[in-house]
Write a protein that holds these residues in place. Structure first.
Motif, PDB file in Angstrom:
ATOM      1  N   LEU A 126       0.588  -0.900  -0.341  1.00 42.12           N
ATOM      2  CA  LEU A 126      -0.073  -0.039  -0.374  1.00 42.12           C
ATOM      3  C   LEU A 126       1.013   1.495   0.421  1.00 42.12           C
ATOM      4  O   LEU A 126       1.952   1.058   0.546  1.00 42.12           O
ATOM      5  N   PRO A 127       0.163   2.483  -0.762  1.00 40.09           N
ATOM      6  CA  PRO A 127       1.079   3.530  -0.328  1.00 40.09           C
ATOM      7  C   PRO A 127       1.126   4.190   0.956  1.00 40.09           C
ATOM      8  O   PRO A 127       0.421   3.896   1.749  1.00 40.09           O
ATOM      9  N   ASP A 128       2.291   4.647   0.947  1.00 38.69           N
ATOM     10  CA  ASP A 128       3.314   5.336   2.309  1.00 38.69           C
ATOM     11  C   ASP A 128       1.911   6.450   2.947  1.00 38.69           C
ATOM     12  O   ASP A 128       1.500   6.720   1.672  1.00 38.69           O
ATOM     13  N   GLY A 129       1.902   6.260   4.463  1.00 39.08           N
ATOM     14  CA  GLY A 129       1.093   7.306   4.448  1.00 39.08           C
ATOM     15  C   GLY A 129      -0.137   6.539   5.077  1.00 39.08           C
ATOM     16  O   GLY A 129      -1.556   6.885   4.957  1.00 39.08           O
ATOM     17  N   THR A 130      -0.411   5.182   3.878  1.00 38.72           N
ATOM     18  CA  THR A 130      -1.784   4.984   4.396  1.00 38.72           C
ATOM     19  C   THR A 130      -2.218   4.678   6.271  1.00 38.72           C
ATOM     20  O   THR A 130      -0.687   3.810   6.243  1.00 38.72           O
ATOM     21  N   PHE A 131      -3.173   4.056   6.444  1.00 34.18           N
ATOM     22  CA  PHE A 131      -3.472   3.062   7.937  1.00 34.18           C
ATOM     23  C   PHE A 131      -2.606   1.521   7.855  1.00 34.18           C
ATOM     24  O   PHE A 131      -2.252   1.048   8.837  1.00 34.18           O
ATOM     25  N   ARG A 133      -0.501   0.494   5.010  1.00 29.40           N
ATOM     26  CA  ARG A 133       0.714   0.795   5.369  1.00 29.40           C
ATOM     27  C   ARG A 133       1.526   0.609   6.445  1.00 29.40           C
ATOM     28  O   ARG A 133       2.836   0.059   6.997  1.00 29.40           O
ATOM     29  N   GLU A 134       0.363   1.974   7.293  1.00 24.72           N
ATOM     30  CA  GLU A 134       2.114   2.424   8.242  1.00 24.72           C
ATOM     31  C   GLU A 134       1.626   1.648   9.511  1.00 24.72           C
ATOM     32  O   GLU A 134       2.752   1.478  10.726  1.00 24.72           O
ATOM     33  N   TYR A 135       0.422   0.670   9.490  1.00 25.28           N
ATOM     34  CA  TYR A 135       0.214  -0.439  10.785  1.00 25.28           C
ATOM     35  C   TYR A 135       0.992  -1.489  10.421  1.00 25.28           C
ATOM     36  O   TYR A 135       2.153  -1.933  11.396  1.00 25.28           O
ATOM     37  N   VAL A 136       1.971  -2.315   8.863  1.00 27.31           N
ATOM     38  CA  VAL A 136       2.777  -3.008   9.420  1.00 27.31           C
ATOM     39  C   VAL A 136       3.919  -2.356   9.271  1.00 27.31           C
ATOM     40  O   VAL A 136       4.939  -3.707   9.926  1.00 27.31           O
ATOM     41  N   TYR A 174      -4.283   0.280  18.050  1.00 25.16           N
ATOM     42  CA  TYR A 174      -3.825   1.554  18.871  1.00 25.16           C
ATOM     43  C   TYR A 174      -2.145   2.251  18.773  1.00 25.16           C
ATOM     44  O   TYR A 174      -2.382   3.024  18.761  1.00 25.16           O
ATOM     45  N   HIS A 175      -1.805   1.490  18.383  1.00 24.74           N
ATOM     46  CA  HIS A 175      -0.487   1.834  18.513  1.00 24.74           C
ATOM     47  C   HIS A 175      -0.024   2.674  17.262  1.00 24.74           C
ATOM     48  O   HIS A 175       0.779   3.493  17.076  1.00 24.74           O
ATOM     49  N   ALA A 176      -0.392   2.085  16.585  1.00 26.42           N
ATOM     50  CA  ALA A 176      -0.527   2.317  15.028  1.00 26.42           C
ATOM     51  C   ALA A 176      -1.100   4.104  14.593  1.00 26.42           C
ATOM     52  O   ALA A 176      -0.765   4.397  14.399  1.00 26.42           O
ATOM     53  N   LEU A 177      -2.049   4.089  14.968  1.00 21.72           N
ATOM     54  CA  LEU A 177      -2.921   5.258  15.154  1.00 21.72           C
ATOM     55  C   LEU A 177      -2.388   6.341  16.250  1.00 21.72           C
ATOM     56  O   LEU A 177      -2.524   7.536  15.915  1.00 21.72           O
ATOM     57  N   THR A 178      -1.862   6.425  17.642  1.00 22.70           N
ATOM     58  CA  THR A 178      -1.061   7.335  18.354  1.00 22.70           C
ATOM     59  C   THR A 178       0.186   7.314  18.274  1.00 22.70           C
ATOM     60  O   THR A 178       0.856   8.363  18.785  1.00 22.70           O
ATOM     61  N   GLY A 179       0.816   6.420  17.312  1.00 18.61           N
ATOM     62  CA  GLY A 179       2.016   6.795  17.512  1.00 18.61           C
ATOM     63  C   GLY A 179       3.195   6.441  18.720  1.00 18.61           C
ATOM     64  O   GLY A 179       4.037   7.336  18.633  1.00 18.61           O
ATOM     65  N   ILE A 180       2.336   5.586  19.493  1.00 21.36           N
ATOM     66  CA  ILE A 180       3.056   4.924  20.756  1.00 21.36           C
ATOM     67  C   ILE A 180       4.085   3.751  20.331  1.00 21.36           C
ATOM     68  O   ILE A 180       3.255   2.968  19.783  1.00 21.36           O
ATOM     69  N   GLY A 181       5.174   3.957  20.917  1.00 20.35           N
ATOM     70  CA  GLY A 181       6.122   2.283  21.054  1.00 20.35           C
ATOM     71  C   GLY A 181       5.206   1.434  21.888  1.00 20.35           C
ATOM     72  O   GLY A 181       4.659   1.424  22.506  1.00 20.35           O
ATOM     73  N   ILE A 182       6.798   0.756  22.109  1.00 22.54           N
ATOM     74  CA  ILE A 182       6.498  -0.066  23.164  1.00 22.54           C
ATOM     75  C   ILE A 182       7.713  -0.226  24.563  1.00 22.54           C
ATOM     76  O   ILE A 182       7.225  -2.150  24.964  1.00 22.54           O
ATOM     77  N   SER A 183       7.759   0.671  24.541  1.00 25.21           N
ATOM     78  CA  SER A 183       8.800   0.097  25.717  1.00 25.21           C
ATOM     79  C   SER A 183       8.076   0.186  26.657  1.00 25.21           C
ATOM     80  O   SER A 183       6.607   0.674  26.718  1.00 25.21           O
ATOM     81  N   MET A 244     -14.803  -1.337  12.818  1.00 24.34           N
ATOM     82  CA  MET A 244     -13.885  -2.546  11.485  1.00 24.34           C
ATOM     83  C   MET A 244     -12.478  -1.897  11.332  1.00 24.34           C
ATOM     84  O   MET A 244     -12.691  -1.187   9.442  1.00 24.34           O
ATOM     85  N   TYR A 245     -11.190  -1.894  11.709  1.00 24.66           N
ATOM     86  CA  TYR A 245     -10.021  -1.765  11.432  1.00 24.66           C
ATOM     87  C   TYR A 245      -9.567  -2.128   9.484  1.00 24.66           C
ATOM     88  O   TYR A 245      -9.010  -1.929   9.112  1.00 24.66           O
ATOM     89  N   GLU A 246     -10.147  -3.382   9.955  1.00 22.85           N
ATOM     90  CA  GLU A 246      -9.735  -4.606   8.568  1.00 22.85           C
ATOM     91  C   GLU A 246     -10.212  -4.076   7.111  1.00 22.85           C
ATOM     92  O   GLU A 246      -9.889  -4.320   5.914  1.00 22.85           O
ATOM     93  N   GLU A 247     -11.655  -3.214   7.537  1.00 28.81           N
ATOM     94  CA  GLU A 247     -11.693  -2.501   6.473  1.00 28.81           C
ATOM     95  C   GLU A 247     -11.431  -0.788   6.021  1.00 28.81           C
ATOM     96  O   GLU A 247     -11.221   0.063   4.978  1.00 28.81           O
ATOM     97  N   SER A 248     -10.226   0.064   6.278  1.00 32.70           N
ATOM     98  CA  SER A 248     -10.388   1.539   6.696  1.00 32.70           C
ATOM     99  C   SER A 248      -8.603   1.060   5.815  1.00 32.70           C
ATOM    100  O   SER A 248      -7.266   2.236   6.188  1.00 32.70           O
ATOM    101  N   PHE A 249      -7.503  -0.195   6.141  1.00 36.01           N
ATOM    102  CA  PHE A 249      -6.235   0.289   5.324  1.00 36.01           C
ATOM    103  C   PHE A 249      -5.965   1.230   4.075  1.00 36.01           C
ATOM    104  O   PHE A 249      -4.484   1.082   4.522  1.00 36.01           O
ATOM    105  N   ASP A 250      -6.493   0.704   3.457  1.00 37.14           N
ATOM    106  CA  ASP A 250      -6.249   2.178   1.919  1.00 37.14           C
ATOM    107  C   ASP A 250      -6.737   3.210   2.006  1.00 37.14           C
ATOM    108  O   ASP A 250      -6.249   3.941   1.912  1.00 37.14           O
ATOM    109  N   LYS A 251      -6.914   4.348   3.765  1.00 35.48           N
ATOM    110  CA  LYS A 251      -7.600   5.498   4.382  1.00 35.48           C
ATOM    111  C   LYS A 251      -6.516   6.073   4.328  1.00 35.48           C
ATOM    112  O   LYS A 251      -5.227   4.850   4.961  1.00 35.48           O
ATOM    113  N   PRO A 252      -5.897   6.971   4.076  1.00 35.89           N
ATOM    114  CA  PRO A 252      -4.720   7.377   4.588  1.00 35.89           C
ATOM    115  C   PRO A 252      -4.583   8.609   6.404  1.00 35.89           C
ATOM    116  O   PRO A 252      -5.401   7.871   6.645  1.00 35.89           O
TER     117      PRO A 252
END
Length: 268
Positions: A126-131, A133-136, A174-183, A244-252
């Motif tokens: 998926l293009p950079d910047g999509t949900f 692509r950034e999730y994976v 939630y991590h991908a949406l908030t930009g928070i890591g795993i420390s 339904m996150y799995e239907e929003s992967f192509d959204k910016p």
């Protein structure tokens, strides 16, 4: 002969049925009564279910709480704590899902999120910047997979067991949406966010006692920067169990965040 209660389940269920007792209303209540009866007899109600008495649940809760207190990254103990202490809150989460068309669909279809159901190689294209692509990308950077979530064992209701399963399987979103890591500090910040969203007791326990193990500098940063953001953002965002996150992967990703009412935490 055991007499089973036949009362209407809840206001949310009544709303789902259009405010009337349709033909399916009584069977729903009978099914729940049978579920409780079977659980009380020690019969497994779903794959992986381990029937336990209230005393056993109490013992499991104490053990899990102490273990998670000394090691907040023990995901297995955090999972046990969530299952043995959160039944009332899980029911409230389920009722909030029933009041939303997408939430009702999720409960009806019970989609599963793992590496078999998610096309991770496809998400990487998926293009950079999509949900998606950034999730994976987040999964790859943190070297985690969607398959690391503990199975549900101790929730004595198949529907509520699915609710907590869905909660666990969407955690990495939630991590991908908030930009928070795993420390440890990052995970504690996300626990505050999740507590504001769900009210689950184990998220509160982690939020309150987990910071005791942090160095003073990180603890100060957590409470001065992360916690105020997590409470405001988590409280004001859309109820994320109805997504339904799995239907929003192509959204910016930025557009998806705005749609959900999520904004990034302040930078240090």
């Amino acid at each position: 002969m055991v007499k089973l209660p036949l009362r209407v389940a809840s206001a949310a269920r009544t709303s789902l049925l259009g405010g009337q007792r349709r033909a399916g209303a009584i069977p729903i209540v009978v099914n729940r009564a049978l579920t409780s009866f079977e659980a009380s007899r020690g019969q497994p109600l779903y794959e992986g279910h381990i029937p336990t008495s209230p005393l056993e649940k109490g013992a499991l809760s104490v053990k899990a709480a102490f273990t998670a207190l000394f090691n907040p990254l023990r995901g297995d103990m955090v999972a046990v704590l969530g299952e043995t202490t959160g039944s009332m809150v899980l029911a409230r989460i389920r009722d909030k899902m029933l009041l939303d068309p997408v939430g009702r669909r999720i409960l009806r279809e019970r989609p599963v999120l793992n590496s078999k159901t998610l096309n991770l190689p496809g998400l990487r294209t998926l293009p950079d910047g999509t949900f998606g692509r950034e999730y994976v990308r987040w999964l790859d950077e943190q070297q985690v997979t969607p398959d690391t979530r503990a199975p549900v064992h101790y929730v004595d209701d198949p529907e509520l067991a699915y609710v907590i399963r869905r909660y666990r399987e969407t955690h990495d979103f939630y991590h991908a949406l908030t930009g928070i890591g795993i420390s440890v500090e990052d995970e504690l910040a996300l626990k505050w966010f999740e507590f504001a969203q769900t009210g689950l007791p184990m998220t509160l326990l982690g939020s309150v006692f987990g910071p005791l193990r942090l160095p003073s500098v990180e603890r100060k940063h957590l409470f001065e920067v992360y916690v105020p953001w997590a409470i405001r953002c988590g409280s004001n965002a859309k109820f994320l169990m109805n997504v339904m996150y799995e239907e929003s992967f192509d959204k910016p990703l930025d557009e998806f965040r705005k749609e959900l009412g999520i904004y990034l935490p302040p930078k240090a």
